[in-house]
Motif scaffolding. Structure first.
Motif, PDB file in Angstrom:
ATOM      1  N   GLY A 183      36.416  45.689  45.348  1.00  0.00           N
ATOM      2  CA  GLY A 183      36.923  45.439  46.696  1.00  0.00           C
ATOM      3  C   GLY A 183      37.776  46.557  47.265  1.00  0.00           C
ATOM      4  N   ILE A 184      38.445  47.307  46.386  1.00  0.00           N
ATOM      5  CA  ILE A 184      39.290  48.414  46.856  1.00  0.00           C
ATOM      6  C   ILE A 184      38.645  49.766  46.593  1.00  0.00           C
ATOM      7  N   SER A 185      37.404  49.763  46.166  1.00  0.00           N
ATOM      8  CA  SER A 185      36.760  51.005  45.727  1.00  0.00           C
ATOM      9  C   SER A 185      36.623  52.059  46.826  1.00  0.00           C
ATOM     10  N   GLY A 186      36.666  51.687  48.073  1.00  0.00           N
ATOM     11  CA  GLY A 186      36.570  52.665  49.151  1.00  0.00           C
ATOM     12  C   GLY A 186      37.903  53.263  49.567  1.00  0.00           C
ATOM     13  N   ASN A 187      38.962  52.931  48.827  1.00  0.00           N
ATOM     14  CA  ASN A 187      40.298  53.399  49.165  1.00  0.00           C
ATOM     15  C   ASN A 187      40.858  54.238  48.025  1.00  0.00           C
ATOM     16  N   LEU A 188      41.347  55.419  48.366  1.00  0.00           N
ATOM     17  CA  LEU A 188      41.907  56.309  47.361  1.00  0.00           C
ATOM     18  C   LEU A 188      43.425  56.191  47.307  1.00  0.00           C
ATOM     19  N   CYS A 189      43.951  56.270  46.100  1.00  0.00           N
ATOM     20  CA  CYS A 189      45.395  56.309  45.877  1.00  0.00           C
ATOM     21  C   CYS A 189      45.654  57.474  44.939  1.00  0.00           C
ATOM     22  N   ARG A 190      46.525  58.350  45.352  1.00  0.00           N
ATOM     23  CA  ARG A 190      46.819  59.530  44.546  1.00  0.00           C
ATOM     24  C   ARG A 190      48.126  59.407  43.769  1.00  0.00           C
ATOM     25  N   CYS A 191      48.935  58.402  44.039  1.00  0.00           N
ATOM     26  CA  CYS A 191      50.258  58.306  43.423  1.00  0.00           C
ATOM     27  C   CYS A 191      50.385  57.158  42.424  1.00  0.00           C
ATOM     28  N   THR A 192      50.111  55.958  42.882  1.00  0.00           N
ATOM     29  CA  THR A 192      50.434  54.768  42.108  1.00  0.00           C
ATOM     30  C   THR A 192      49.481  54.543  40.954  1.00  0.00           C
ATOM     31  N   GLY A 193      48.232  54.766  41.181  1.00  0.00           N
ATOM     32  CA  GLY A 193      47.242  54.423  40.176  1.00  0.00           C
ATOM     33  C   GLY A 193      46.719  53.030  40.449  1.00  0.00           C
ATOM     34  N   TYR A 194      45.495  52.829  40.122  1.00  0.00           N
ATOM     35  CA  TYR A 194      44.824  51.601  40.515  1.00  0.00           C
ATOM     36  C   TYR A 194      45.227  50.384  39.702  1.00  0.00           C
ATOM     37  N   ASN A 195      45.686  50.554  38.483  1.00  0.00           N
ATOM     38  CA  ASN A 195      46.012  49.383  37.669  1.00  0.00           C
ATOM     39  C   ASN A 195      47.096  48.535  38.305  1.00  0.00           C
ATOM     40  N   MET A 196      48.139  49.162  38.834  1.00  0.00           N
ATOM     41  CA  MET A 196      49.212  48.401  39.467  1.00  0.00           C
ATOM     42  C   MET A 196      48.747  47.745  40.769  1.00  0.00           C
ATOM     43  N   ILE A 197      47.845  48.404  41.486  1.00  0.00           N
ATOM     44  CA  ILE A 197      47.302  47.822  42.713  1.00  0.00           C
ATOM     45  C   ILE A 197      46.424  46.621  42.370  1.00  0.00           C
ATOM     46  N   VAL A 198      45.605  46.763  41.350  1.00  0.00           N
ATOM     47  CA  VAL A 198      44.773  45.641  40.885  1.00  0.00           C
ATOM     48  C   VAL A 198      45.671  44.485  40.463  1.00  0.00           C
ATOM     49  N   ASP A 199      46.752  44.791  39.730  1.00  0.00           N
ATOM     50  CA  ASP A 199      47.696  43.748  39.312  1.00  0.00           C
ATOM     51  C   ASP A 199      48.321  43.056  40.517  1.00  0.00           C
ATOM     52  N   ALA A 200      48.648  43.819  41.555  1.00  0.00           N
ATOM     53  CA  ALA A 200      49.263  43.249  42.754  1.00  0.00           C
ATOM     54  C   ALA A 200      48.313  42.288  43.457  1.00  0.00           C
ATOM     55  N   ILE A 201      47.061  42.668  43.575  1.00  0.00           N
ATOM     56  CA  ILE A 201      46.076  41.802  44.236  1.00  0.00           C
ATOM     57  C   ILE A 201      45.829  40.549  43.407  1.00  0.00           C
ATOM     58  N   ASP A 202      45.756  40.715  42.098  1.00  0.00           N
ATOM     59  CA  ASP A 202      45.584  39.561  41.211  1.00  0.00           C
ATOM     60  C   ASP A 202      46.771  38.612  41.340  1.00  0.00           C
ATOM     61  N   LEU A 203      47.968  39.163  41.388  1.00  0.00           N
ATOM     62  CA  LEU A 203      49.176  38.351  41.547  1.00  0.00           C
ATOM     63  C   LEU A 203      49.156  37.606  42.885  1.00  0.00           C
ATOM     64  N   ALA A 204      48.748  38.290  43.937  1.00  0.00           N
ATOM     65  CA  ALA A 204      48.666  37.650  45.257  1.00  0.00           C
ATOM     66  C   ALA A 204      47.638  36.513  45.241  1.00  0.00           C
ATOM     67  N   ALA A 205      46.527  36.732  44.569  1.00  0.00           N
ATOM     68  CA  ALA A 205      45.503  35.681  44.473  1.00  0.00           C
ATOM     69  C   ALA A 205      46.054  34.448  43.762  1.00  0.00           C
ATOM     70  N   LYS A 206      46.836  34.672  42.720  1.00  0.00           N
ATOM     71  CA  LYS A 206      47.413  33.548  41.963  1.00  0.00           C
ATOM     72  C   LYS A 206      48.515  32.843  42.750  1.00  0.00           C
ATOM     73  N   LYS A 207      49.382  33.606  43.397  1.00  0.00           N
ATOM     74  CA  LYS A 207      50.491  33.016  44.153  1.00  0.00           C
ATOM     75  C   LYS A 207      50.037  32.424  45.482  1.00  0.00           C
ATOM     76  N   GLY A 208      48.937  32.933  46.018  1.00  0.00           N
ATOM     77  CA  GLY A 208      48.510  32.525  47.346  1.00  0.00           C
ATOM     78  C   GLY A 208      47.435  31.463  47.341  1.00  0.00           C
ATOM     79  N   ASP A 209      47.406  30.651  46.304  1.00  0.00           N
ATOM     80  CA  ASP A 209      46.385  29.612  46.227  1.00  0.00           C
ATOM     81  C   ASP A 209      46.391  28.771  47.497  1.00  0.00           C
ATOM     82  N   GLY A 210      45.279  28.752  48.195  1.00  0.00           N
ATOM     83  CA  GLY A 210      45.149  28.004  49.441  1.00  0.00           C
ATOM     84  C   GLY A 210      45.503  28.807  50.687  1.00  0.00           C
ATOM     85  N   LEU A 211      46.073  29.993  50.509  1.00  0.00           N
ATOM     86  CA  LEU A 211      46.444  30.837  51.661  1.00  0.00           C
ATOM     87  C   LEU A 211      45.243  31.528  52.263  1.00  0.00           C
ATOM     88  N   TRP A 212      44.282  31.880  51.419  1.00  0.00           N
ATOM     89  CA  TRP A 212      43.075  32.556  51.907  1.00  0.00           C
ATOM     90  C   TRP A 212      41.910  31.601  51.903  1.00  0.00           C
TER      91      TRP A 212
END
Length: 155
Positions: A126-155
């Motif tokens: 889902g984020i494959s078309g976006n480049l990040c040069r600083c943070t690294g993708y693992n933390m971004i993946v973790d953030a989206i996963d966390l949002a999915a878990k916390k946002g149950d019913g929000l999306w």
């Protein structure tokens, strides 16, 4: 004249149909959230939602958006979904320089609105078309996963 919905409001422009959407957004509507990184559709810093699909605004001539709904990070930042994503990005340490974050957030929204409980592989895709040069993708993946878990019913 080209008419479309921009961040929930009906708008129109008389700009030539060949003007790029990113230029229209930044120059005519003073929406500075989408940033031009590469200008070739490779980096995703200019990502916006066009009819709920993430798109690179540097590649879209405005003649192609007649009647479309466009959401930029500037409008999206007022939503409950943004607040949760923002908190989760921060909690996961997924923000450093911040340049890619508007595009990443828009890609995150597009993904979660279509798939509220994505797998790690689906998040990476889902984020494959976006480049990040600083943070690294693992933390971004973790953030989206966390949002999915916390946002149950929000999306």
């Amino acid at each position: 004249m080209i008419k479309f919905i921009l961040n929930g409001k009906e708008v129109e422009t008389v700009a030539p149909a060949t003007v790029r959407l990113i230029d229209l957004l930044r120059d005519d509507f003073q929406l500075i959230g989408p940033k031009e990184g590469c200008g070739d559709g490779e980096c995703g810093t200019c990502s916006v939602l066009v009819n709920q699909l993430v798109q690179n605004s540097c590649l879209i001539p405005i003649g192609a958006i007649e009647g479309a709904e466009i959401i930029t990070i500037d409008g999206y930042c007022n939503t409950e979904q943004f607040q949760l994503l923002s908190e989760c990005y921060s909690e996961a340490g997924a923000v450093q320089c911040g340049y890619c974050i508007p595009g990443m957030i828009m890609a995150s929204e597009a993904l979660l609105s279509q798939n509220p409980h994505p797998t790690e592989e689906e998040i990476r895709e889902g984020i494959s078309g976006n480049l990040c040069r600083c943070t690294g993708y693992n933390m971004i993946v973790d953030a989206i996963d966390l949002a999915a878990k916390k946002g149950d019913g929000l999306w």
